[in-house]
Write a protein that holds these residues in place. Structure first.
Motif, mmCIF file in Angstrom:
data_model
loop_
_atom_site.group_PDB
_atom_site.id
_atom_site.type_symbol
_atom_site.label_atom_id
_atom_site.label_comp_id
_atom_site.label_asym_id
_atom_site.label_seq_id
_atom_site.Cartn_x
_atom_site.Cartn_y
_atom_site.Cartn_z
ATOM 1 N N TRP C 524 1.057 -1.326 -0.263
ATOM 2 C CA TRP C 524 -0.162 0.039 0.040
ATOM 3 C C TRP C 524 1.102 1.314 -0.117
ATOM 4 C CZ3 TRP C 524 -4.598 -1.190 -1.511
ATOM 5 C CH2 TRP C 524 -5.473 -2.598 -1.143
ATOM 6 N N ALA C 525 2.239 1.027 0.037
ATOM 7 C CA ALA C 525 3.036 2.117 -0.333
ATOM 8 C C ALA C 525 3.797 2.251 -1.732
ATOM 9 C CB ALA C 525 4.165 2.157 0.950
ATOM 10 N N LEU C 526 3.078 1.623 -2.717
ATOM 11 C CA LEU C 526 3.329 1.548 -3.732
ATOM 12 C C LEU C 526 1.769 2.701 -4.975
ATOM 13 C CD1 LEU C 526 3.967 -1.872 -4.700
ATOM 14 C CD2 LEU C 526 5.690 0.181 -4.550
ATOM 15 N N PRO C 527 2.694 2.837 -5.953
ATOM 16 C CA PRO C 527 1.222 3.650 -6.445
ATOM 17 C C PRO C 527 0.034 2.877 -7.010
ATOM 18 C CG PRO C 527 3.813 4.895 -7.382
ATOM 19 C CD PRO C 527 4.081 3.371 -6.622
ATOM 20 N N SER C 528 -0.628 3.283 -7.379
ATOM 21 C CA SER C 528 -2.025 1.950 -7.845
ATOM 22 C C SER C 528 -2.261 2.510 -9.482
ATOM 23 C CB SER C 528 -3.277 2.039 -6.935
ATOM 24 O OG SER C 528 -2.955 2.176 -5.711
ATOM 25 N N PRO C 529 -1.993 1.568 -9.834
ATOM 26 C CA PRO C 529 -1.618 0.466 -10.160
ATOM 27 C C PRO C 529 0.265 0.897 -9.715
ATOM 28 C CG PRO C 529 -1.467 0.588 -12.812
ATOM 29 C CD PRO C 529 -2.192 1.933 -11.300
ATOM 30 N N PRO C 530 0.972 0.154 -9.141
ATOM 31 C CA PRO C 530 2.301 -0.280 -9.234
ATOM 32 C C PRO C 530 3.059 -0.172 -10.511
ATOM 33 C CG PRO C 530 1.847 -2.408 -8.383
ATOM 34 C CD PRO C 530 0.654 -1.769 -8.956
ATOM 35 N N PRO C 531 4.273 0.076 -10.350
ATOM 36 C CA PRO C 531 5.404 0.507 -11.416
ATOM 37 C C PRO C 531 6.083 -1.082 -11.182
ATOM 38 C CG PRO C 531 6.244 1.303 -9.634
ATOM 39 C CD PRO C 531 4.996 1.412 -9.349
ATOM 40 N N PRO C 532 6.747 -1.225 -12.579
ATOM 41 C CA PRO C 532 7.140 -2.719 -13.264
ATOM 42 C C PRO C 532 8.336 -2.940 -11.590
ATOM 43 C CG PRO C 532 7.098 -1.761 -14.984
ATOM 44 C CD PRO C 532 6.877 -0.501 -14.421
ATOM 45 N N TRP C 533 8.796 -1.839 -11.358
ATOM 46 C CA TRP C 533 9.709 -2.205 -10.338
ATOM 47 C C TRP C 533 9.742 -2.106 -8.969
ATOM 48 C CZ3 TRP C 533 10.266 2.226 -13.080
ATOM 49 C CH2 TRP C 533 8.976 3.454 -12.838
ATOM 50 N N GLY C 534 8.326 -2.133 -8.874
ATOM 51 C CA GLY C 534 7.884 -2.340 -7.868
ATOM 52 C C GLY C 534 8.307 -0.600 -6.671
ATOM 53 N N HIS C 535 9.099 -1.183 -5.843
ATOM 54 C CA HIS C 535 9.062 0.079 -4.487
ATOM 55 C C HIS C 535 10.946 0.816 -5.117
ATOM 56 C CE1 HIS C 535 6.964 -1.531 -1.121
ATOM 57 N NE2 HIS C 535 7.479 -2.554 -1.017
ATOM 58 N N ALA C 536 10.289 2.151 -5.521
ATOM 59 C CA ALA C 536 11.471 2.844 -6.054
ATOM 60 C C ALA C 536 13.032 3.288 -5.008
ATOM 61 C CB ALA C 536 11.110 3.857 -6.361
ATOM 62 N N ARG C 537 12.157 3.255 -3.757
ATOM 63 C CA ARG C 537 13.613 2.637 -2.780
ATOM 64 C C ARG C 537 12.912 1.651 -2.233
ATOM 65 N NH1 ARG C 537 17.873 5.000 -4.120
ATOM 66 N NH2 ARG C 537 17.881 7.562 -4.557
ATOM 67 N N ILE C 538 13.866 0.335 -1.905
ATOM 68 C CA ILE C 538 13.675 -0.527 -0.878
ATOM 69 C C ILE C 538 13.047 0.411 0.828
ATOM 70 C CG2 ILE C 538 13.905 -3.060 -0.266
ATOM 71 C CD1 ILE C 538 13.397 -3.132 -2.861
ATOM 72 N N PRO C 539 12.236 -0.070 1.194
ATOM 73 C CA PRO C 539 11.983 0.876 2.921
ATOM 74 C C PRO C 539 12.614 -0.544 3.710
ATOM 75 C CG PRO C 539 9.759 -0.866 1.535
ATOM 76 C CD PRO C 539 10.574 -1.214 1.128
ATOM 77 N N ILE C 540 12.771 0.161 4.569
ATOM 78 C CA ILE C 540 13.440 -0.457 5.587
ATOM 79 C C ILE C 540 12.346 -0.966 6.619
ATOM 80 C CG2 ILE C 540 15.169 -0.804 7.975
ATOM 81 C CD1 ILE C 540 16.844 1.167 6.406
#
Lengths: 334, 203, 643
Positions: C524-540
């Motif tokens: 739910w932190a991703l845009p809807s729909p999500p881009p191909p790479w998923g999270h732009a920055r991998i969250p911690i």
């Protein structure tokens, strides 16, 4: 008045569920064990269901009044105690269930003492039941099909196997079911405590006519059973009039009936289909599917595929006069 | 939750070629081993279950399976652990010429296994369609044999890659995974061999 | 090795530049060609789900046809041959082509986003798995549409399904379809296990994993251990009895029909838990979000999932209580079948506790979760009843069982699934569904399910056996059967409303932001729909409820190489960053490999020689898969020892 309504409704519902092929209408000790077990299970399950749904409803109505979710230690602690209690109660109920189930199973499996049990073997075929009464005296062994007569109050032990695919023998008014498996000999028993006609079915999918592979268990007073047994032992009566004689010739003739059917006392010795020696004494035809009347018998002989598509009996087109003679002969096989 | 403040973690210093359980492909290899092992266990269960339908093992009038070739195969399998262990070491120290050499040795052993397996079918002295004993003995040999045959293919491709100058650094961990799989492939055969070739002599 | 402790405090590098790089390296090719060669788990997941839902509709139509036939005694709508094909296809489609694939597909779509990685562990394998599934499903349906559909039940008991009593290729096609779908399921399982173990975002230790991810992990392990049994049974034993004359099931030659039952049910019982456990994961996600608090009792919930998975392997003989298996053995399975209700009970109580402690919002997904509790508990209770050997001897193979398993599968599988589709629809498509249509659909489905299946309990006790194409008027079953059929059409109406909701919302639904529900998991932190790479920055990740426990500074991972497709690999227990791995890009090889596999397996239905003939194209395709594509990366022989 209102308090009597619920049990009264239950009784009415139960009556509607009874009948000659019903597990809710036990006519013997085994079916009775299972009926009682079922009653215990249904009542327990209903109570549990109501309790769980009540808990859910309570939880939802209570929570709706909340402004914010409760994540406090106190809330978690209360929940922990309640959930632990619920799990404990569940465990207790399940243990009781296991004990009741085990005891019922033990009672069910034990063949009752006393009396000489009747030994019957059943061989399942696609889509009929071969029934053989064995006796220590070979000449008193009897072969028939789709109908098992038993004396009331006497234990019947069934040894069963299958000639082709897996079938399952089930007469719900009398007992639970048991599979008939090629290469295995399976055993079950029952005792009919009340006279009556009980319908059984095959309960394991076995092909096209699995749906209509029925049988009848006819429980009758011992004297009546003995008379039936002696009558069945006799060979087929030779035809007494010309029509029946003609009919017998049709039967033995080009239509090939003798390739599949046996009529003891004649040259017909086929083993593919049911033994017809005393066909006219049976209540039903085609594995308890159609009544044993002249009209239905004629329809069955001419066009079995119309009544039971996929059955192994081929159609037998014949002239009307041939058919009538044949029917007269078959109806003489009492 | 403790209120420690985090900022970012910089992973640019992490390696991009790793061995063993740090490498995703290793996990895939292990998954293959588990799945194939379970499958072989099911085949063995079939053999043991159907045994009960026979008064003796092998059934009457069927000779005991010939044990010579099968035992030779087992011996070769155990012997093959040496070159394969050396392959694993060579992969660990990223020594391509050594990897090439030991992979060739492995192919030689592998071809021997496949050939022996083919002849072991005849050593069973029973056709697959004669009875359930024959069917389940063939089942065990052939299902495991498929692993042997597939491994020849894998080794062939790897060797081709190694000899045609297309070998990349990432293939070194793959080669060491191959060694791990080889041990599984051979060790899985040992109980199956005992069941099919030795048990009838003992029973 | 970088760890949480080695904090690098400082400014996060420029996001816009990073995004531009990600756009380039994770670029998704367009058009039909792009559709064939993509390895994006989200695109593949969506088509996987859509395909499975299509099979669901087909199976539903088959069920409607069956119910029309059974509405009146001695009805003439379907003759026995047709009916046998329909009921076999209904069961086969639901179990093999819908239920397991849809649950796997949702996992393949959601899990990487929920654990904070960019793609699955083996992207090409994922693509291959989908194509193999599709080919298998098409294969059996072509046969069905040619009126030579398999007709021995989804369980195909021998000897009925053997060469003597089922001549032709009907059963062989069924057996091979099982092979296709089992390959796809195993691939999905491997993907989930490896991705979940090794690619979770830093900080998402095992005890911080969302309950849905736990459920998919348990399911994946179950698939790994259950599928080989059905593979051996159908592909090796049954297919070989039919094709090359082996005697596995022929009692005359030492074979044994019960061997099939043991093997099939060793798979078949875990199979239903494979369908139902992801449903439990869905329910946990939904109840969390719509109570606005995490599920009560995280540890008991996880242990319950694991216990259910384990115990599920010890139940299978309860399908065989009417066979001559010794009584002592049967009692063990009664005990196990009873005990498995304890972890399920724990879960139900924990959810009720969560709802009680939370602030419920009665949106459509929560209605499906509540409907699940109602329907599944009924099914679970009848399940305990039939765990009893004696009671089962009356109701086995009757409509009582049909009632039981529809209650647990629809309650435990379909309702959570429909709730999940409604819940995640905004994430997948960027649009909200209509609440009104959602509630109407739910009401129709809830009513329809109960009207259809509750009467069947009584039909079974009144003697009606399963798999019957008709019944006699004298049996007195006509009324309840008609009622069931009416219920079936109510279900159909509910499905139609549900579908209309989805389709119209695609066009006209309100636009959804990243997190329209206020949920707690990372997707739910991703845009809807999500881009191909998923999270732009991998969250911690800093807590069990990832988004609710995230501190305002939103710590992320930096240093991943954005000029190529790369994923972060972490440790199994604590998800500490460990290494980086390149992730494959689009390629037609998985599709070609699937075609080759399909060719081999389909030809094998007709001749054993397919083993050699089919091996050639398959070998070539696999060769293409393995052949390295980057000559510039070739290892130079001058290099020595490892770094």
């Amino acid at each position: 008045m209102r308090r009597a309504l619920l049990p009264a409704a239950a009784l009415v519902a139960l009556a509607a569920c009874q009948g000659p092929q019903s597990a809710l209408d036990p006519a013997g000790p085994q079916a009775l064990h299972l009926f009682n077990l079922g009653a215990f299970l249904w009542i327990t399950a209903s109570v549990v269901f109501v309790l769980v749904m009540a808990a859910l409803a309570l939880a939802l109505t209570h929570a709706r009044r909340r402004a914010a979710p409760d994540v406090s230690e106190a809330g978690e602690g209360r929940a922990r105690r309640i959930v632990t209690g619920a799990v404990g109660v569940t465990l207790a109920i399940l243990l009781v269930f296991l004990v009741v189930s085990y005891l019922t199973g033990r009672a069910y499996a034990v063949t009752p003492e006393g009396g000489r049990p009747l030994q019957v073997s059943v061989v399942g075929h696609q889509w009929w039941w071969e029934v053989v009464y064995s006796d220590s005296v070979q000449s008193r062994s009897l072969s028939t099909a789709n109908e098992i007569h038993v004396p009331v109050g006497r234990t019947v032990i069934l040894k069963m196997t299958s000639h082709d695919v897996i079938h399952s023998f089930w007469v719900p008014n009398l007992a639970g079911k048991k599979d008939l498996i090629p290469g295995y000999s399976t055993t079950t028993w029952f005792r009919a405590d009340h006279p009556g006609v009980y319908r059984g079915v095959c309960a394991e999918f076995c092909g096209y006519q699995h749906a209509l592979m029925g049988l009848l268990v006819i429980a009758e007073p011992p004297a009546q059973f003995a008379r039936w047994y002696d009558a069945q032992l006799a060979d087929a009566m030779p035809p007494t009039d010309t029509v029946a004689s003609t009919g017998k010739n049709v039967f033995m003739g080009a239509h090939g009936c003798v390739l599949c059917h046996t009529v003891r006392g004649t040259d017909a010795g086929g083993r593919v289909g049911p033994d017809l020696t005393h066909l006219a004494s049976r209540h039903t035809l085609a594995a308890a599917t159609i009544p044993n009347t002249r009209g239905w018998l004629g329809g069955w002989v001419m066009d079995p595929q119309g009544i039971k598509p996929g059955a192994h009996m081929p159609p037998n087109d014949m002239r009307p006069d041939e058919l009538q003679a044949l029917l007269t002969y078959l109806q003489s096989l009492r | 939750m403790s209120p420690r403040r985090h900022a970012s973690i910089d992973v640019s210093g992490l390696p991009d070629i790793t061995y063993g359980h740090r490498n995703l492909v290793w996990w895939g290899t292990v998954a293959f081993m588990v799945i194939e092992g379970t499958t072989l266990a099911m085949c063995a269960a079939t053999y043991l279950y159907l045994r009960r339908n026979f008064a003796m093992l092998p059934p009457a009038r069927i000779p005991v399976p010939g044990v010579g070739l099968a035992t030779l195969e087992v011996a070769l399998m155990l012997a093959s652990f040496l070159p394969v262990a050396l392959l694993s070491r060579a992969a660990g120290r990223k020594d391509l010429p050594a990897c090439r050499l030991w992979m060739l040795a492995a192919i030689a052993f592998n071809l021997a296994f496949v050939a022996l397996r083919w002849f072991e079918l005849a050593d069973l002295h029973v056709r697959w369609d004669l009875n359930a004993y024959g069917s389940s003995a063939w089942l065990v040999l052939i299902v495991h044999g498929t692993l042997l045959a597939a491994e020849v293919g894998e080794l062939a491709v790897f060797s081709l890659i190694a000899w045609t100058g297309r070998w990349e650094e990432k293939h070194f961990p793959d080669a060491s995974d191959l060694a791990m799989y080889w041990y599984f492939m051979c060790l899985a055969w040992l109980p199956l061999y005992a069941m099919v070739f030795l048990l009838p002599r003992v029973m | 090795m970088a760890t949480i402790e080695n904090e690098v405090v400082g400014p996060v590098p420029d996001d816009a530049a990073a995004l531009a790089q990600l756009e380039r390296s994770w670029h998704e090719p367009g058009g039909l060609w792009g559709w064939l060669i993509t390895v994006d788990h989200k695109r593949i997941g969506k088509r996987y789900i859509t395909t499975a839902m299509t099979f669901f509709l087909l199976a539903g139509l088959e069920a409607l046809a069956m119910r029309v036939q059974l509405a009146r005694p001695q009805n003439g709508f379907l003759d026995p041959d047709k009916y046998n094909q329909f009921f076999t296809m209904h069961g086969t489609t639901m179990m093999f082509l819908f239920a397991v694939p849809v649950m796997t597909a949702w996992g393949l779509y959601l899990v990487p986003q929920m654990i904070g990685t960019r793609n699955l562990a083996f992207p090409r394998l994922n693509a291959y798995g989908y194509w193999v599934y599709l080919i298998g499903g098409l294969f059996i349906y072509v046969q069905f549409f040619l009126n030579t559909g398999t007709d021995v039940g989804w369980f195909a008991y021998v000897p009925l399904a053997g060469p003597q009593f089922s001549p032709g290729k009907r059963v062989d096609t069924w057996a091979q379809m099982v092979t296709f779908t089992e390959i796809a399921a195993l691939i999905g399982a491997v993907e989930l296990i490896v991705t979940i173990f090794k690619q979770r975002a830093p900080g998402m230790s095992l005890n911080r994993m969302p309950l849905y991810v736990w459920s998919m992990l348990v399911v994946a392990f179950m698939i790994v251990f259950a599928m080989p049994a059905v593979a051996v049974a159908s592909t090796f034993l049954l297919a070989m009895d039919r094709l090359v004359g082996t005697q596995f099931f022929n009692p005359a030659e030492g074979g044994d029909p019960l061997l099939w039952q043991h093997m099939f049910w060793f798979f078949g019982h875990p199979e239903v838990y494979i369908i139902f456990i992801p449903g439990l994961g869905f329910v946990s996600s939904i109840i969390t979000t719509f109570s606005r608090r995490p599920v009560f009792g995280y540890v008991p919930m996880v242990l319950s999932l694991i216990a259910t998975g384990f115990i599920g392997f010890g139940l299978w003989v309860h399908h065989m209580f009417a066979t001559p298996i010794p009584q002592l053995g049967q009692s063990f399975f009664t005990a196990a079948s009873t005990m498995i209700s304890i972890p399920s009970g724990v879960q139900i109580f924990c959810w009720i506790a969560t709802l009680w402690l939370g602030t419920p919002r009665f949106r459509t997904p929560l209605l499906y979760a509540l409907g699940f509790i109602f329907i599944f508990v009924i099914g679970g209770l009848t399940g305990v009843m039939i765990a009893s050997v004696p009671y089962d001897l009356q109701v086995h193979d009757t409509y009582f069982i049909v009632a039981h398993f529809h209650y647990v599968l629809i309650g435990g599988g379909v309702f959570p699934l429909l709730g999940a589709i409604t819940y995640w629809f905004p994430k997948v498509t960027g649009r909200m569904t209509s609440e009104r249509l959602g509630k109407i659909g739910f009401a129709l489905l809830f009513t329809g399910v109960n009207v259809t299946f509750f009467p069947m309990h009584f039909l079974g006790l009144m003697g009606m056996t399963r798999r019957v194409y008709t019944y006699l008027p004298s049996q007195g079953w006509g009324g309840l059967n008609l009622l069931s059929t009416v219920g079936a059409f109510i279900i159909a109406a509910g499905v139609v409303v549900f579908l209309v909701n989805l389709v119209s919302s695609l066009r006209f639904g309100a636009p959804a932001g990243p997190d329209p529900w206020g949920a707690d998991t990372l997707e739910w932190a991703l845009p809807s729909p999500p881009p191909p790479w998923g999270h732009a920055r991998i969250p911690i990740v800093q807590g069990r409820a990832a988004l609710w426990s995230m501190t305002p500074d939103r710590p992320v991972v930096t240093g991943l190489d954005e000029t190529r497709r790369e994923v972060l690999v972490t440790t199994v227990m604590d998800a500490d960053p460990d290494n980086r791995q390149e992730s494959p890009g689009p390629t037609p090889v998985p599709f070609l490999c699937a075609l080759a596999t399909g060719f081999l397996l389909i030809l094998l239905v007709f001749t054993f020689q397919a083993v050699w003939i089919g091996a050639i194209p398959l070998g070539l395709a696999l060769f293409a898969w393995a052949w390295p594509r980057h000559p510039e990366k070739a290892w130079k022989l001058e290099r020595r020892a490892s770094p």
